[in-house]
Motif scaffolding. Structure first.
Motif, PDB file in Angstrom:
ATOM      1  N   UNK A 324      -8.843 -15.806  -1.172  1.00 52.30           N
ATOM      2  CA  UNK A 324      -9.559 -16.131  -2.479  1.00 52.30           C
ATOM      3  C   UNK A 324     -10.358 -15.429  -2.978  1.00 52.30           C
ATOM      4  N   UNK A 325     -10.904 -14.245  -3.021  1.00 51.84           N
ATOM      5  CA  UNK A 325     -11.173 -12.719  -3.818  1.00 51.84           C
ATOM      6  C   UNK A 325     -10.146 -12.212  -4.854  1.00 51.84           C
ATOM      7  N   UNK A 420       1.019 -12.256 -10.709  1.00 52.89           N
ATOM      8  CA  UNK A 420       0.834 -14.038 -10.635  1.00 52.89           C
ATOM      9  C   UNK A 420       0.807 -13.662  -9.242  1.00 52.89           C
ATOM     10  N   UNK A 421       2.426 -12.412  -8.930  1.00 52.12           N
ATOM     11  CA  UNK A 421       2.728 -13.212  -7.826  1.00 52.12           C
ATOM     12  C   UNK A 421       1.658 -12.527  -6.666  1.00 52.12           C
ATOM     13  N   UNK A 422       0.697 -11.407  -6.641  1.00 50.65           N
ATOM     14  CA  UNK A 422      -0.575 -11.286  -5.708  1.00 50.65           C
ATOM     15  C   UNK A 422      -1.775 -12.969  -5.599  1.00 50.65           C
ATOM     16  N   UNK A 423      -1.438 -13.031  -7.165  1.00 43.58           N
ATOM     17  CA  UNK A 423      -2.612 -14.307  -6.925  1.00 43.58           C
ATOM     18  C   UNK A 423      -2.108 -15.465  -6.059  1.00 43.58           C
ATOM     19  N   UNK A 424      -0.519 -15.965  -5.839  1.00 42.60           N
ATOM     20  CA  UNK A 424      -0.328 -16.207  -5.071  1.00 42.60           C
ATOM     21  C   UNK A 424      -0.210 -16.262  -4.308  1.00 42.60           C
ATOM     22  N   UNK A 425      -0.180 -15.032  -3.360  1.00 46.86           N
ATOM     23  CA  UNK A 425      -0.408 -14.159  -1.777  1.00 46.86           C
ATOM     24  C   UNK A 425      -1.770 -14.873  -1.603  1.00 46.86           C
ATOM     25  N   UNK A 426      -2.745 -14.720  -2.713  1.00 46.17           N
ATOM     26  CA  UNK A 426      -3.703 -14.833  -1.976  1.00 46.17           C
ATOM     27  C   UNK A 426      -4.364 -15.974  -1.999  1.00 46.17           C
TER      28      UNK A 426
END
Length: 441
Positions: A324-325, A420-426
């Motif tokens: 989430x963070x 954007x890719x990292x946000x999707x993984x998070x």
């Protein structure tokens, strides 16, 4: 009996148990050492562009060679560590790191760009051994319940080394090389151009030789210290079975992908902060040399913010789930890159500094999430996550090409895509994994 229960409970909540403290400190110092290497090198993209009078695209091959070494050596390093031990992996890494730093002596004497690329490559083959060894070693130094927090704590010292690297680049290299820009150098007579080039390369050489000698000292300290093995050596190499299990683990596969995009974003933002700031200050009327010196301060501000935010985020992980963070900070980075692209000036420059605060948590958190509950497969799993650092070798030359052919400001669309890719993984990992089903007797 009650005292034993209390001791067991305390041991399970300790981030670093006392029995691992010295080994933890020595291994954590390695995090600072590779932070130094990363961030003394980032500003050299601009410096080599001036010294050799070459384009952003060609100069950014510093990053291609630097992070290419990580990718090339990650799997051999993991196999080596699985066969031997984490300590042996650290020693091999330190030896290659020292060799790469000392290779700057002949590189500066030759006076060509390629020998420096080879030196960077050798150095980062060593850094690949260090990261492949140190990250899972830190994870193993205590209970699984505090593993991600422990890795974030160790990684918190990485930006401290980075700050020393940035200060060294600023005051030992960038402030001492000749301020003439590449095109101005090209107008000089050949003999004068060469004399200036060799003088500047001697300045570049100094800090790398010095860190090579520091690494030799660190090698000796770890060599003579008895380090815990933590069942890190395993003569059986079930590569096929391990890879099969890892590829079937969506959190692991997603983590490798997210890590590649994160490292690409990090290196692009830190490498081209110097160019962005230089352009801002030249638009305000500074000369190229003055603008480059002023811009280098913003690289330092970025790293100080990164270091402070790393400790803050490590504290927040006590209360917020890692995924989430990670998602929130990735969205914050995207928001900060919008003024970098569309506003520019000092507003855009300070926003670019702010991105570092959002990046501080990302590498160790992605690493910890990806290796959560993979057991002994972490030894090869770590290799995939270190190989993902190849994102730092591919994306900076691509951004350099966009800068040369398109626009410096709009080239930051590449880091936006990465976040954007990292946000999707998070988002996909924000919920805790279900507990494994106990085996039926």
């Amino acid at each position: 009996m009650a005292e034993s229960s209390v001791a067991d409970t305390q041991n399970q909540t300790e981030v670093v148990p006392k029995s691992y403290l010295v080994a933890f400190i020595l291994t954590t110092f390695c995090f600072a050492l590779w932070g130094f290497a990363n961030d003394i090198t980032n500003p050299l993209v601009e410096a080599f562009g001036r010294i050799f009078n070459q384009s952003n695209f060609v100069s950014s091959f510093v990053q291609f060679a630097f992070y290419g070494g990580y990718c090339f050596m990650a799997l051999p390093a993991a196999l080596f560590i699985k066969k031997f031990s984490y300590k042996t992996g650290l020693l091999v890494g330190l030896a290659l790191y020292a060799l790469g730093g000392l290779a700057f002596i002949p590189a500066a004497s030759v006076g060509e760009f390629m020998p420096f690329l080879i030196a960077f490559f050798v150095m980062t083959c060593g850094l690949s051994f260090l990261e492949t060894s140190a990250n899972p070693y830190i994870l193993s130094m205590g209970p699984e319940s505090t593993a991600t927090q422990r890795l974030n704590l160790a990684q918190s010292f990485n930006p401290l080394g980075s700050i020393v690297g940035i200060l060294t680049a600023k005051y030992a290299i960038l402030s001492n090389i000749n301020p003439l820009d590449g095109p101005e150098r090209a107008e000089l007579p050949a003999e004068q151009f060469d004399a200036m080039k060799f003088s500047d390369l001697a300045i570049v050489r100094g800090p790398y030789v010095a860190i090579g000698l520091v690494i030799v000292t660190m090698f000796i300290l770890i060599l003579v210290k008895k380090m815990p093995r933590n069942h890190d050596a395993d003569g059986s190499l079930d590569i096929g079975g391990t890879l099969s299990r890892l590829f079937a683990n969506s959190r692991y596969v997603g983590g490798v992908i997210a890590q590649a995009f994160y490292v690409g974003a990090q290196i692009m933002c830190w490498t081209f902060t110097a160019q962005y700031g230089k352009a801002v200050f030249m638009d305000e009327g500074m000369s190229a040399g003055e603008a480059a010196a002023a811009a280098s301060s913003f690289t330092l501000y970025s790293m100080v913010l990164f270091a402070v935010a790393r400790f803050v985020c490590t504290f927040l992980l006590k209360y917020v789930r890692p995924g989430a963070l990670l998602m929130v900070l990735a969205l914050g980075a995207i928001g900060l890159l919008l003024p970098v692209m569309f506003v520019g000036g000092q507003v855009g420059l300070w926003a670019l500094v702010g991105v570092s605060g959002c990046m501080s948590l990302m590498f160790p958190t992605i690493y910890g999430i990806a290796l959560d509950r993979v057991g002994d497969d972490a030894k090869l799993g770590a290799a995939g996550l270190v190989m993902a650092i190849a994102g730092g070798s591919i994306m900076p030359p691509l951004q350099g090409y966009l800068i040369d052919s398109w626009s410096l400001n709009l080239s930051f669309v590449l880091p936006v895509i990465c976040f954007i890719v990292i946000a999707i993984y998070g988002l996909s990992t924000a919920k805790p994994q279900p507990e494994p089903t106990p085996a039926v007797a």
